[in-house]
Enzyme design. Structure first.
Site, PDB file in Angstrom:
ATOM      1  N   GLU A  88     -51.435 -48.875 -11.368  1.00  0.00           N
ATOM      2  CA  GLU A  88     -50.424 -49.668 -12.052  1.00  0.00           C
ATOM      3  C   GLU A  88     -49.064 -49.089 -11.649  1.00  0.00           C
ATOM      4  O   GLU A  88     -48.857 -47.881 -11.778  1.00  0.00           O
ATOM      5  CB  GLU A  88     -50.626 -49.552 -13.573  1.00  0.00           C
ATOM      6  CG  GLU A  88     -49.691 -50.450 -14.331  1.00  0.00           C
ATOM      7  CD  GLU A  88     -49.856 -50.335 -15.849  1.00  0.00           C
ATOM      8  OE1 GLU A  88     -48.950 -50.784 -16.545  1.00  0.00           O
ATOM      9  OE2 GLU A  88     -50.879 -49.793 -16.314  1.00  0.00           O
TER      10      GLU A  88
ATOM     11  N   ARG B 213     -62.294 -37.972 -14.914  1.00  0.00           N
ATOM     12  CA  ARG B 213     -60.894 -37.785 -14.502  1.00  0.00           C
ATOM     13  C   ARG B 213     -60.669 -36.347 -14.126  1.00  0.00           C
ATOM     14  O   ARG B 213     -61.267 -35.444 -14.698  1.00  0.00           O
ATOM     15  CB  ARG B 213     -59.958 -38.049 -15.684  1.00  0.00           C
ATOM     16  CG  ARG B 213     -59.874 -39.437 -16.155  1.00  0.00           C
ATOM     17  CD  ARG B 213     -58.968 -39.487 -17.381  1.00  0.00           C
ATOM     18  NE  ARG B 213     -57.583 -39.678 -16.994  1.00  0.00           N
ATOM     19  CZ  ARG B 213     -57.070 -40.860 -16.689  1.00  0.00           C
ATOM     20  NH1 ARG B 213     -57.818 -41.933 -16.718  1.00  0.00           N
ATOM     21  NH2 ARG B 213     -55.810 -40.973 -16.364  1.00  0.00           N
TER      22      ARG B 213
ATOM     23  N   LYS C  29     -49.380 -40.483 -16.821  1.00  0.00           N
ATOM     24  CA  LYS C  29     -48.077 -41.003 -16.417  1.00  0.00           C
ATOM     25  C   LYS C  29     -47.113 -41.053 -17.597  1.00  0.00           C
ATOM     26  O   LYS C  29     -45.919 -40.869 -17.423  1.00  0.00           O
ATOM     27  CB  LYS C  29     -48.236 -42.384 -15.783  1.00  0.00           C
ATOM     28  CG  LYS C  29     -48.585 -42.281 -14.312  1.00  0.00           C
ATOM     29  CD  LYS C  29     -48.656 -43.634 -13.655  1.00  0.00           C
ATOM     30  CE  LYS C  29     -49.959 -44.305 -13.978  1.00  0.00           C
ATOM     31  NZ  LYS C  29     -50.181 -45.530 -13.207  1.00  0.00           N
TER      32      LYS C  29
HETATM   33  P1  ATP Z   1     -52.508 -42.286 -16.288  1.00  0.00           P
HETATM   34  O1  ATP Z   1     -53.390 -42.069 -17.457  1.00  0.00           O
HETATM   35  O2  ATP Z   1     -52.100 -41.056 -15.582  1.00  0.00           O
HETATM   36  O3  ATP Z   1     -51.371 -43.188 -16.564  1.00  0.00           O
HETATM   37  P2  ATP Z   1     -53.927 -44.469 -15.240  1.00  0.00           P
HETATM   38  O4  ATP Z   1     -55.399 -44.454 -15.175  1.00  0.00           O
HETATM   39  O5  ATP Z   1     -53.299 -45.306 -16.280  1.00  0.00           O
HETATM   40  O6  ATP Z   1     -53.426 -43.001 -15.224  1.00  0.00           O
HETATM   41  P3  ATP Z   1     -53.611 -46.130 -12.969  1.00  0.00           P
HETATM   42  O7  ATP Z   1     -52.401 -46.426 -12.183  1.00  0.00           O
HETATM   43  O8  ATP Z   1     -54.184 -47.217 -13.784  1.00  0.00           O
HETATM   44  O9  ATP Z   1     -53.293 -44.886 -13.869  1.00  0.00           O
HETATM   45  O10 ATP Z   1     -54.734 -45.472 -12.062  1.00  0.00           O
HETATM   46  C1  ATP Z   1     -55.146 -45.947 -10.830  1.00  0.00           C
HETATM   47  C2  ATP Z   1     -56.510 -45.402 -10.548  1.00  0.00           C
HETATM   48  O11 ATP Z   1     -56.471 -43.972 -10.522  1.00  0.00           O
HETATM   49  C3  ATP Z   1     -57.510 -45.797 -11.610  1.00  0.00           C
HETATM   50  O12 ATP Z   1     -58.681 -46.222 -10.985  1.00  0.00           O
HETATM   51  C4  ATP Z   1     -57.732 -44.532 -12.387  1.00  0.00           C
HETATM   52  O13 ATP Z   1     -59.032 -44.486 -12.894  1.00  0.00           O
HETATM   53  C5  ATP Z   1     -57.486 -43.450 -11.349  1.00  0.00           C
HETATM   54  N1  ATP Z   1     -57.020 -42.225 -11.998  1.00  0.00           N
HETATM   55  C6  ATP Z   1     -55.961 -42.083 -12.810  1.00  0.00           C
HETATM   56  N2  ATP Z   1     -55.869 -40.824 -13.283  1.00  0.00           N
HETATM   57  C7  ATP Z   1     -56.898 -40.144 -12.742  1.00  0.00           C
HETATM   58  C8  ATP Z   1     -57.370 -38.797 -12.845  1.00  0.00           C
HETATM   59  N3  ATP Z   1     -56.730 -37.881 -13.598  1.00  0.00           N
HETATM   60  N4  ATP Z   1     -58.467 -38.448 -12.146  1.00  0.00           N
HETATM   61  C9  ATP Z   1     -59.096 -39.351 -11.373  1.00  0.00           C
HETATM   62  N5  ATP Z   1     -58.721 -40.622 -11.244  1.00  0.00           N
HETATM   63  C10 ATP Z   1     -57.642 -41.037 -11.909  1.00  0.00           C
HETATM   64 MG    MG Z   2     -53.900 -47.525 -16.254  1.00  0.00          MG
END
Ligand code: ATP
Ligand code: MG
Length: 560
Positions: free
Chosen positions: A35, A261, A271
């Site tokens: 995102e 994660r 984020k």
């Molecule tokens: P955050 O919680 O940091 O905002 P998010 O999951 O909302 O992360 P996205 O931009 O939606 O962020 O993530 C893109 C991809 O990266 C998704 O498939 C998510 O599962 C993966 N991802 C995000 N954070 C991690 C992490 N700490 N370890 C592994 N994969 C991750």
């Molecule tokens: Mg997300």
């Protein structure tokens, strides 16, 4: 991109291999779906390496898809940084750069199918009322009074939602599944909401936006994704993922597979928190070298190979665990050990005058750019009567095992000469201002003429040739392994006040004067350093990537 060694396997790779050999799929298609509401962090790198890595290794394809369904929080700066970071990590989406917003029209059509089949309805409860009627883990939810609207009425209302006839929050589109389901995600989840908000790509064309659970599975299916890899918090969403695909005419049904994660000690990884660190000025920018962002690690001096190595080492499992920061640091040490040329630099300079060295003599010594790899070549290092050494390499009253400089002690100046300390000056505070030495003019190159043992070897820089520089010494951003576990304290209270120490009067050997932005070096005995973009022609700026594991003297002794 593929590294020379085959990536170690994990349960997802095994599953993909089995699906290929069992002909459940004929090719592998994955996606990385960020995102664009922040910069990518090292946790995303895990997902990038997994998704792009699997596609590479199995001759498949991987999409970079922006999950841009939430226009309030999304910005072009983030869209650009994400592409820059994925490319820098060494991955290539080729022509497969997509956006969930590319599919808004088709998503709408699939939503309309649900409406037509009585699988979705327009609900006019407020967000608050919907939350209240959802029930809990132990209590079923309550059905919405709008749940049994006629298909005709739903079509009409949903169309008018799209036409912009209603205000934000007036109606939503909900799936009609089961308000008593043990899985809360299945209790008539919201699929669309009204947001009169300009979108960075679709502008004001839409005022209804689809939610993640509806958008993601259909976007996956449209792209022909075979394995939709996501983090564990989506495990409970899988039934909904499957339900949407089973109840629409979309012609492909990807398999969602969850993995844990990445969590890393001494930092935060969401984020939301990273945004807070930037907005509240705890760090300077998203690419501040203390940030666990890809851009921050890059500016800190991490290499793409070191991050890929880290992602390989941590593996992919379903178990939540925290990874030690030292694992990440060791990966960059390992990579830079073989890839970074050596230089001499003094971070806390102390002047040394060599009494018996001729006033106007200048010599140059040839120094290997890498102790173990002749391919790096050599450089000339100038030497003269006055040099700088590291303040910590001199003690007025050193203990016996201090193999550096002290009154009457002999030490080797790396590549140059053996010198013996004859005295020192101090200021009014008793701090040493100058050290005096005699050199052995028969020890050219640092070798004792009579074979006598000189244990200590220190680095130095010729005073009149030195390039003054700013050096930023970075350390871990937080003092706590897990800065977010405390209930009483906000994570920002645990920021390490010494996470950045700026030294403005470091002295570098002249070969470092022309170092290009982002080039990386080992400063002998001190650590790995990287040229920062704040450098100017007159004043280079270096970031410390990481200190050396062991002292340089211990690792290789002298004469390499
Ligand atoms: P955050 O919680 O940091 O905002 P998010 O999951 O909302 O992360 P996205 O931009 O939606 O962020 O993530 C893109 C991809 O990266 C998704 O498939 C998510 O599962 C993966 N991802 C995000 N954070 C991690 C992490 N700490 N370890 C592994 N994969 C991750
Ligand atoms: Mg997300």
């Amino acid at each position: 991109m593929s590294d020379s060694e085959a990536a170690p396997t994990n349960f997802i790779r095994q599953r993909v291999a089995a699906d290929l050999s069992g002909a459940r799929v004929s090719e592998v298609v994955t996606r990385f779906p960020p995102e664009p509401n922040g910069y990518l962090h090292i946790g995303h790198a895990k997902s990038i390496c997994l998704n792009f890595g699997i596609a590479d290794d199995f001759d498949g394809r991987c999409f970079l898809r922006f999950d841009d369904t939430n226009p309030e929080k999304e910005e072009m700066e983030f869209v650009e940084s994400i592409q820059r970071d994925v490319r820098w990590l060494g991955f290539n989406w080729q022509d497969r750069l997509t956006h969930a917003s590319d599919y808004f029209e088709r998503l709408y059509e699939f939503a309309m199918e649900l409406v037509l089949n009585s699988n979705a309805y327009v609900c006019s409860l407020s967000a608050e009322e919907i939350r209240e009627s959802r029930g809990t883990l132990t209590e079923p939810g309550k059905e919405s009074p709008f749940r049994n609207r006629s298909v005709e009425e739903n079509i009409d209302l949903f169309n008018r939602m799209r036409e912009g006839e209603f205000a934000d929050g007036e109606h939503v589109l909900r799936a009609r599944i089961d308000m008593t389901s043990g899985n809360l995600n299945m209790r008539d989840p919201v699929l669309y909401r009204i947001r009169h908000q300009v979108h960075q790509i679709t502008g004001d064309r839409w005022c209804i936006y689809p939610l993640y659970d509806f958008t993601h599975c259909i976007s996956d299916a449209i792209e022909g994704v075979t394995h939709s890899l996501c983090t564990l918090e989506f495990e409970d969403h899988r039934p909904l993922y499957d339900w949407v695909l089973d109840n629409t005419s979309v012609s492909c049904h990807p398999q969602q597979i969850e993995f844990s994660r990445l969590a890393l000690d001494y930092t935060v990884m969401s984020k939301r928190m990273l945004t807070q660190l930037v907005r509240e000025n705890h760090v300077s920018t998203w690419d501040d070298p203390r940030m666990p962002t890809i851009a921050g690690l890059r500016r800190r001096g991490y290499t793409p190979a070191s991050i890929r190595l880290f992602c390989e080492r941590i593996g992919v499992t379903k178990k939540d665990n925290r990874i030690e920061m030292s694992l990440l640091e060791n990966c960059v040490r390992e990579d830079l050990e073989s890839s970074a040329p050596r230089r001499m630099a003094v971070i806390d300079p102390l002047k040394v005058v060599i009494n018996n060295y001729p006033e106007d003599l200048e010599e140059t010594f040839s120094a290997a750019n890498h102790p173990a790899d002749a391919g790096f070549g050599t450089r000339e290092v100038p030497f003269a009567k006055e040099i700088y050494i590291e303040r910590s390499d001199f003690m007025i009253d050193p203990p016996r095992k201090f193999f550096r400089l002290g009154p009457g002690r002999e030490v080797r100046l790396r590549y140059a000469y053996l010198v013996t300390c004859t005295g020192y000056d101090t200021d009014d505070n008793g701090d040493v201002t100058t050290v005096y030495c005699d050199y052995d003019n028969q020890s050219h190159g640092g070798n004792a003429p009579d074979g006598r043992k000189v244990k200590g070897t220190i680095h130095w820089v010729s005073a009149k040739h030195a390039i003054p520089a700013e050096v930023r010494l970075y350390d871990r951003l937080f003092m706590r392994e897990n800065p977010v576990e405390s209930k009483q304290h906000h994570f920002s209270e645990f920021i390490n006040p010494d996470s950045l120490i700026t030294v403005t009067n470091a002295m570098l050997e002249p070969a470092l004067a022309s170092a290009e932005n982002e080039s990386r070096f080992q400063f002998e005995r001190l650590g790995y350093f990287c040229v920062d973009e704040d450098s100017t022609a007159g004043q280079p700026v270096f970031n410390r990537t990481v200190t050396l594991r062991d002292s340089w003297a211990k690792q290789r002794g002298q004469g390499s």
